[in-house]
Scaffold this active site. Structure first.
Site, PDB file in Angstrom:
ATOM      1  N   CYS A 147      20.048 -35.907  36.795  1.00  0.00           N
ATOM      2  CA  CYS A 147      20.061 -37.151  36.013  1.00  0.00           C
ATOM      3  C   CYS A 147      19.258 -38.285  36.660  1.00  0.00           C
ATOM      4  CB  CYS A 147      21.499 -37.586  35.747  1.00  0.00           C
ATOM      5  SG  CYS A 147      22.514 -37.843  37.219  1.00  0.00           S
ATOM      6  N   HIS A 183      27.222 -40.368  36.963  1.00  0.00           N
ATOM      7  CA  HIS A 183      26.117 -40.017  36.072  1.00  0.00           C
ATOM      8  C   HIS A 183      25.276 -41.271  35.845  1.00  0.00           C
ATOM      9  CE1 HIS A 183      23.850 -38.033  33.014  1.00  0.00           C
ATOM     10  NE2 HIS A 183      24.373 -38.697  31.994  1.00  0.00           N
ATOM     11  N   SER A 208      21.444 -34.375  31.205  1.00  0.00           N
ATOM     12  CA  SER A 208      22.835 -34.038  31.482  1.00  0.00           C
ATOM     13  C   SER A 208      23.103 -32.624  31.002  1.00  0.00           C
ATOM     14  CB  SER A 208      23.787 -35.016  30.777  1.00  0.00           C
ATOM     15  OG  SER A 208      25.138 -34.600  30.887  1.00  0.00           O
TER      16      SER A 208
END
Length: 367
Positions: A172, A207, A224
């Site tokens: 990510c 994330h 993702s």
């Protein structure tokens, strides 16, 4: 989804035996991890910190970062396979089956998107996201590109160029840097980092995506394992709408969103010596009501708009750029800004909630 891993320093070497090994490793890795999703502690999307040890990780499973550049040196190559043997359900059998194969398939390379002058901004962003997805998610447990957040933008753009040359799977944080690079020629699109901290069954997961803003609408680019935790179309009227979209996606995986960090707009100058401001606002969702969160996000939106009118630091000369501390040009310290905006934290941190009860405790849902 088929995952491809291309590893050489030159694109013409893409179908070398080592590259083909990596492609098959990733494909078999995904199949094995899908079988083990419900009964093992698994890896998660990782937001790499600015500095740290060679082995990074959270949510129970670590991963490594390749700090030696490309092509991978022998020690990193062998360490990657040892790590796969430890965390993959099939262990050593996976590595032996791939490394001993002689008929591995050739892997196609995705093409960097190009746009016609008449192509609309939403369609351009969709094409960029399609390219990022075609690189595919890196399931090997070794991040191929080292991203140090403290580096100047010009050095990070050098790494993004290398990503397009090598066409390797990414995670990510790498996708955020690549997204900035691919939208630098779109001055009507403002970009900003947007990161999340979630909790599931007592463990924390991190994330990050690239928020985008154009024409009065917000969206996102990223990478993702989950389709609804990366790309968001340019259709959200407010930053609050965008954050709530991600929060709803997290709820769908039984993750509780605990913290959101939002950076400032990123310069469109690929030679800028500015550092990306990764977390201008740090919002503790446990300490904020919905209305308080909305006000904080509105205030951050105003802060981002104010930055547009501020002059950027001068672009360095060609000689200075060549001597700058890029990881592709040899060791060196990044150029630091002489000033920075204070980070604004919101809410008081509450006590850790108790771990989820019942059968949710026996595995980790990776996001």
């Amino acid at each position: 989804m088929q995952t491809s891993l291309n590893l050489p320093a030159k694109s013409q070497q893409v179908n070398s035996p080592k590259h083909q090994d990596l492609h098959c490793q990733s494909q078999d890795f995904i199949g094995g991890m899908l079988r083990a999703t419900m009964d093992s502690v698994e890896e998660r999307d990782e937001e790499q910190e600015d500095e740290g040890d060679e082995e990074l990780g959270d949510g129970g499973v670590p991963f490594y970062v390749n700090r030696g550049g490309l092509p991978l040196d022998e020690d990193t190559w062998e360490r990657m396979w040892r790590h796969v043997s430890r965390i993959h359900p099939d262990g050593d059998a996976l590595g032996k089956g791939i490394r001993g194969a002689v008929d591995l398939p050739k892997i196609p390379l995705p093409s960097v998107p190009t746009h016609q002058p008449t192509t609309t901004i939403p369609l351009r962003l969709e094409a960029i996201q399609k390219y990022i997805r075609e690189l595919q998610y890196n399931h090997t447990g070794t991040q191929f590109f080292e991203i140090k957040k403290s580096r100047p933008l010009t050095a990070l753009m050098d790494i993004a160029k290398e990503m397009t040359r090598e066409a390797l799977p990414i995670k990510c944080l790498e996708a955020v840097i690549l997204g900035i690079y691919l939208t630098n020629n779109m001055p009507a699109v403002e970009r900003f980092p947007l990161s999340f901290k979630s909790q599931f069954s007592g463990n924390y997961f991190y994330h990050i995506v690239l928020g985008v803003h154009s024409g009065g609408r917000f969206g996102a680019l990223g990478m993702s394992r989950r389709d609804d935790l990366m790309f968001k179309p340019l259709e959200h009227r407010t930053l609050m709408d965008l954050v709530q979209d991600f929060e709803g996606a997290y709820r769908g995986y039984w993750h509780a969103l605990r913290k959101v960090k939002i950076g400032q707009y990123v310069s469109h100058d690929p030679h800028s010596v500015e550092q990306i401001e990764w977390k201008h606002s740090v919002l503790d969702l446990e300490g904020l009501s919905k209305e308080e969160l909305r006000k904080e996000l509105e205030r951050h939106t105003r802060d981002m708009r104010l930055k547009i009118g501020k002059p950027a630091p001068p672009t360095p000369t060609k000689d200075r750029r060549n001597s700058m501390g890029s990881p592709l040009r040899g060791p060196g310290s990044p150029i630091r800004r002489t000033s920075c905006v204070e980070r604004r934290a919101s809410g008081e941190k509450r006590a850790l909630e108790q771990k989820a009860s019942g059968d949710l405790n026996i595995y980790q849902i990776r996001v």
